[in-house]
Structure formats: structure tokens, C-alpha cells
Design an enzyme around this catalytic site. Structure first.
Site, PDB file in Angstrom:
ATOM      1  N   ARG A 179       5.998  17.691 -18.397  1.00  0.00           N
ATOM      2  CA  ARG A 179       5.377  18.777 -19.149  1.00  0.00           C
ATOM      3  C   ARG A 179       5.767  18.699 -20.627  1.00  0.00           C
ATOM      4  NH1 ARG A 179       6.408  23.078 -22.401  1.00  0.00           N
ATOM      5  NH2 ARG A 179       8.336  23.438 -21.223  1.00  0.00           N
ATOM      6  N   HIS A 193      17.872  24.973 -22.832  1.00  0.00           N
ATOM      7  CA  HIS A 193      16.699  24.129 -23.098  1.00  0.00           C
ATOM      8  C   HIS A 193      16.743  23.803 -24.587  1.00  0.00           C
ATOM      9  CE1 HIS A 193      12.303  23.018 -22.545  1.00  0.00           C
ATOM     10  NE2 HIS A 193      12.407  23.081 -23.869  1.00  0.00           N
ATOM     11  N   HIS A 195      15.971  21.317 -27.994  1.00  0.00           N
ATOM     12  CA  HIS A 195      15.163  20.284 -28.655  1.00  0.00           C
ATOM     13  C   HIS A 195      16.030  19.542 -29.671  1.00  0.00           C
ATOM     14  CE1 HIS A 195      10.936  21.028 -27.248  1.00  0.00           C
ATOM     15  NE2 HIS A 195      11.573  22.062 -26.729  1.00  0.00           N
ATOM     16  N   HIS A 201      35.398  -8.820 -29.900  1.00  0.00           N
ATOM     17  CA  HIS A 201      35.048  -7.807 -28.899  1.00  0.00           C
ATOM     18  C   HIS A 201      34.908  -8.440 -27.525  1.00  0.00           C
ATOM     19  CE1 HIS A 201      33.386  -4.401 -31.646  1.00  0.00           C
ATOM     20  NE2 HIS A 201      34.352  -5.057 -32.251  1.00  0.00           N
TER      21      HIS A 201
END
Length: 558
Positions: free
Chosen positions: A17, A210, A212, A307
Site C-alpha cells: 500500500r 509509522h 517516513h 580488512h
């Protein structure tokens, strides 16, 4: 620590959605069904399938999902509160919502007075009535009702009394969950914390978050909210969503499970996270972002020699978690920054142990650095590195030899053009099972819409006679990069070709000051790589050798 001893966080996925509102993304009904099945297998708690009152596609999706319900997750339909100045039972959106047959609904309502007066153009009291009457009407018609308090955090900053009154109205009307929404994505973690604590002090209904990502804080804000008591996190796979996206569940879930005392998914399901991330990218017709934490290809990629040396001794030196926990892989890249540890780790993945052979290790490393100095780039061309290693180790067979090629391009008066490639290549005898043959030379030509396609067709015309398995190989991508632009038309060109046989994918590289020569080297390596892998596969399975195919093919032609 077992999941049984951890506090449960409900995962509410809104990829279908909110994620579908991503610019450039358009899920088909079939895509949505496939993603929903994948999310169900992953073990999320709620799957928000869409807004059935807004478009026919979402209506069709919910209709199709009735035929084979989800096994774990609660399929959830989304809608708004009733329209202003209207009885809830007369609202068409609400009627459509009730026809979906889903067990859960998410209803959003305004909690910022600015939106009430300017967007809805109604009174603050009417907005409260819209929230209350809608939830009361749906109570008993669905197993779970989630109220999304839209713009709660902005509303709290503008008029905290009214924002809290909205969530109180939802709680009193019977909402099972209240999700506090940072709809504009502009809140800081400190603001999330304050507003979340105020909401928890006002209502006893469990809270969710919720968020954003407009301030690059959606994941951080979600974690802060959970720390302040939220027990539901809403978000999307890969952080899809309108504008800058939603909270990325592929980051939120492992952060909570691996670094917090929380349980998000059923036992053993976290390792499916990378798979669902790729599934959603594929359905969205987007390249999987390599830089995504946890599930991206670069999440556990190591390039610098120091590394890699440390990781080979103890992966914790440069990895905050093990890639296997989220279904990802460790990648050691090869470049001019590589040390011997990079080569040792890389060839180890190819089934070659050079730990006690420093001379050959140094030889591969020297070849890599010399070629990268000329413009080669093995970091994104694993197939070419594998072939380079085999050549340096003397284990790569001589599958064919180019004796020359020529390419002509014709431009017609109407603006159309086409190319013709002529090549002469030899397929040498390596194994003679029945008297055999000696260096059969093929001289042939083919055309194509461009010079590379013509070369590809001409080469296949020669090789597929002897190696039919090459008929499965297709070129899937072709990239060109000019390495020294200041040289103008004499610039060095790097060509990277991606190929697939329908199962595996690989990339090869070629470099030259002639784009056709660079293309030729990358093209040849793409086919040689397939022949090499076919050889290895047959040896492991005990099947016939690729040389036997070549003998049979040659005998059939003569």
C-alpha cells in the site's frame, strides 16, 4: 536467547500500500499476491494489501486473496474515516471495506489541526466524531482495528491537546491498536520520544509507530518509539514509499531481533530477510540497492586488504553481525586495493586453497593490480577474476582461439543501420576419443543491429557447433565507461557484460582503447566462463566431458 524469552513486537508491513506509492513502482495484482505470500512465509503479523475504495486493482487483489487466505499474517485493508457530515453506514469507502472479508483494517484519521481545518475543511469536533463513529461502526465487523493517527507528531507540536484528544477518541471507540504517524517524516528522535510518552500516558491501547524517511530518520525513529513503549512497527521492505520512503523493515527487524531484547518474526525466519528483499525489488522492477544495510550486496563486502586479513581471522573485526543471520553472504572484492588476504579468500570460494602457496597467490595479485592499472575492474566482474585466476594457475582450458575478426557497419539513407561481423576462429583438439580432429578452423559471418550483437552472433555461429550448451547463454546487460575522457576519441574504454543461462548470472570485463576490442574480450570471457562452469559441473556429477560433446558435434558435421 530464544524467541520465547523476548518481548513481541508486531510487524505491520505496508509494502503493498504505502510502498506501492513509490515513484516509478507499479505492482500488478500478481506481483502483490506473490509479495503477500512471501511476507506471510517470512512471518510478519499484518500485511496491508491496499485501499479497496480507491482503485479497482486493490479490489481485485482482495478478491483474489479470498481464494487462498494467508497462513500466518492478518491481511489488512486500509481506508479513511467516514467523510465529513455523513453517516458512516452511507460512506461508500466504508461499505467497500466491509466487503473485503479481511480480518483486520487500518483506518487513518487526522490528528493535526492544520489538516482538519485546511485539508478536510471541517471543524475540530466533526473530525473527532468522524474518528469515533467510524471505529465504533467497524467494531465487531473485523477482528482487529488499527487506527493510524496521521500527522500525529506534527499535530502534537502544533496543538498537543488536540492530537491527544484524537487518539483518545479512537481508543474510546474501540481501536485495538493506535499507530502514531510521522507522515511528513520531519521529526527528530527526541520529538518522537516526547510525543510517544505523552500518548502512552493518555491511552491504555497499545501503540505503534509509522515513520517516513524524509529526514533519513525513519529507522531511528522507529527504534526510539519501540524503546518508549511502542509494540507495533509499520514499515516497508527496502524502505519503499512515497517521497523518501518509509521505515525499512529490512533494517528495523534485525536491529530489534539481533541488538534488542525483542522478537519480531517466528524462530528461524530472520534468515529469509534477504530473500524477501530481493523478491520485492524484482516485483518492483528495480535493481536491488547494493548499499542497503543487512540485505544489500555491499552490507558484508570487504575490499581493503587489511580488512580482509582481519575478517579471515575473526569476522567480528569488521562485521557487526554475521551475514548468515539475515540470509546474506560475505563478499570479498578484488581491486588494486587488495592484499594477499583478498586473493586467498576469493579463490577459497572457488574451491582453491592457496594458503601454502604464496608464490602463486602473489602472481594472481600482481596480475590483478597490473590489469586494474590499465583500467580493468574486477570488483564487479567476478567471472573475469575467476578466469584470470585459472589462467595464472594454468588450469584454464583452451576452448577456442581467435584468428581474427572484422566488423562493418552500414548506414542506409533512411537513417537505419546494421552491422556485419566476420570472424575466423579455431576450436583446438584437447581430447581425442576416436581419432579426433586437429584445430578445426571456422570462418563465418553474421549480422546484427549493432557491432557487438553481430560479433556475438558470429562467435556463437562457430562455437555452438562444438559446444551446444552455449545456446543457453544470453547477454542481459552491456555497460560502457570511458576511463580517460581527456583523451577524446583515443580514450580507454571499459566494457562490462552481464550474462545468464537462465539459472546463474555472471559479469565479465574487457578494456581497450578500441571499444570493439574491449567488447570482444568481455564477450569471449562470458562464453569461456560458461564452458568452464559446465566442465566443473560435469566432473562433480560424473557426467560426460565437454570434450566428448565437441567430438560428437564435429563428427556429426563431417
Amino acid at each position: 536467547m530464544s524467541n520465547a524469552s523476548r518481548e513481541k513486537i508486531m510487524i505491520f508491513d505496508t509494502t503493498l500500500r504505502d510502498g506501492a506509492q513509490t515513484r516509478g513502482v507499479a505492482f500488478s495484482v500478481e506481483d502483490k499476491i506473490r509479495i503477500a505470500r512471501g511476507l506471510d512465509q517470512l512471518g510478519v503479523d499484518f500485511i496491508e494489501g491496499g485501499w479497496p475504495g480507491s482503485n479497482p486493482k486493490d479490489v481485485a487483489f482482495f478478491h483474489e486473496m479470498k481464494k487462498a487466505p494467508l497462513s500466518r499474517a492478518s491481511l489488512t485493508a486500509f481506508s479513511s474515516t467516514r467523510m465529513k457530515n455523513m453517516a458512516v453506514e452511507e460512506d461508500a469507502n466504508i461499505r467497500t471495506l466491509c466487503e473485503t472479508g479481511v480480518p483486520a483494517v487500518a483506518i487513518f484519521g487526522k490528528s493535526w489541526d492544520l489538516h482538519v481545518t485546511e485539508a478536510l475543511e471541517t471543524s475540530l469536533d466533526e473530525n473527532l466524531a468522524m474518528v469515533s463513529s467510524t471505529i465504533s461502526y467497524l467494531r465487531g465487523r473485523f477482528e482487529k482495528i488499527i487506527f493510524d493517527a496521521e500527522h500525529y507528531f506534527d499535530g502534537f507540536k502544533a496543538d498537543r491537546g488536540y492530537a491527544l484528544a484524537v487518539i483518545e477518541a479512537a481508543a474510546s471507540a474501540g481501536a485495538d491498536w493506535i499507530a502514531l504517524c510521522d507522515t511528513n517524516g520531519g521529526s527528530l528522535p527526541s520529538e518522537i520520544l516526547e510525543a510517544q510518552e505523552a500518548a502512552a500516558a493518555r491511552v491504555t491501547v497499545p501503540l505503534g509507530i509509522h515513520a517516513h524517511n524524509d529526514s533519513e530518520l525513519a529507522v531511528a525513529n522507529s527504534l526510539v518509539a519501540v524503546g518508549a513503549g511502542a509494540r507495533m512497527v509499520q514499515g516497508t521492505i527496502n524502505g519503499l514509499g512515497e517521497r523518501c520512503g518509509n521505515a525499512n523493515l529490512c533494517s528495523v527487524i534485525p536491529n530489534l531481533e539481533l541488538k534488542g531484547n525483542f522478537r519480531c518474526l517466528p524462530e528461524g525466519q530472520l534468515e529469509k530477510l534477504t530473500h524477501i528483499s530481493h523478491l520485492v525489488s524484482e516485483a518492483a522492477n528495480r535493481s536491488q540497492p547494493d548499499w542497503l544495510p543487512y540485505v544489500g550486496r555491499n552490507a558484508f563486502a570487504h575490499k581493503g586488504g587489511i580488512h580482509v586479513s582481519a575478517v579471515r581471522k575473526n569476522s567480528r573485526c569488521y562485521e557487526h553481525v554475521s551475514p548468515e543471520l539475515v540470509g546474506n553472504d560475505r563478499i570479498v572484492t578484488i581491486s588494486e586495493l587488495s592484499g594477499k588476504s583478498n586473493v586467498l579468500e576469493k579463490v577459497k570460494k572457488l574451491g582453491i586453497d592457496l594458503s601454502d602457496d604464496p608464490k602463486r597467490t602473489a602472481g594472481i595479485l600482481k596480475a590483478v593490480k597490473e590489469l586494474e592499472a590499465r583500467g580493468y575492474h574486477f570488483e564487479g566482474a567476478d567471472a573475469s577474476f575467476e578466469l584470470l585466476s585459472a589462467r595464472e594457475l594454468g588450469t584454464l582450458k583452451d576452448y577456442f582461439t581467435l584468428q581474427g575478426f572484422r566488423v562493418l557497419t552500414w548506414a542506409e539513407g533512411d537513417g537505419k543501420s546494421w552491422s556485419e561481423a566476420t570472424i575466423k576462429a579455431a576450436v583446438p583438439e584437447e581430447v581425442s576419443l576416436s581419432g579426433g580432429y586437429s584445430d578445426p578452423v571456422e570462418h563465418t559471418s553474421a549480422d546484427g543491429s549493432g557491432p557487438v550483437e553481430a560479433l556475438d552472433r558470429a562467435l556463437r555461429k562457430v562455437l555452438e557447433k562444438f559446444y551446444p550448451v552455449l545456446g543457453t547463454v544470453k547477454l542481459s546487460d552491456y555497460k560502457v565507461r570511458i576511463l580517460n575522457e581527456e583523451a577524446g576519441t583515443n580514450a580507454t574504454t571499459r566494457v562490462m557484460i552481464s550474462s545468464t543461462d537462465g539459472v546463474d548470472h555472471w559479469t565479465t570485463v574487457g578494456v581497450s582503447d578500441n571499444i570493439l576490442d574491449a567488447s570482444w574480450h568481455a564477450l569471449c570471457d562470458s562464453l569461456i566462463y560458461k564452458l568452464k562452469k559446465e566442465d566443473e559441473s560435469r566432473r562433480h556429477s560424473g557426467g560426460g566431458s565437454i570434450e566428448e560433446d565437441k567430438e560428437v558435434a564435429y563428427a556429426a558435421q563431417n
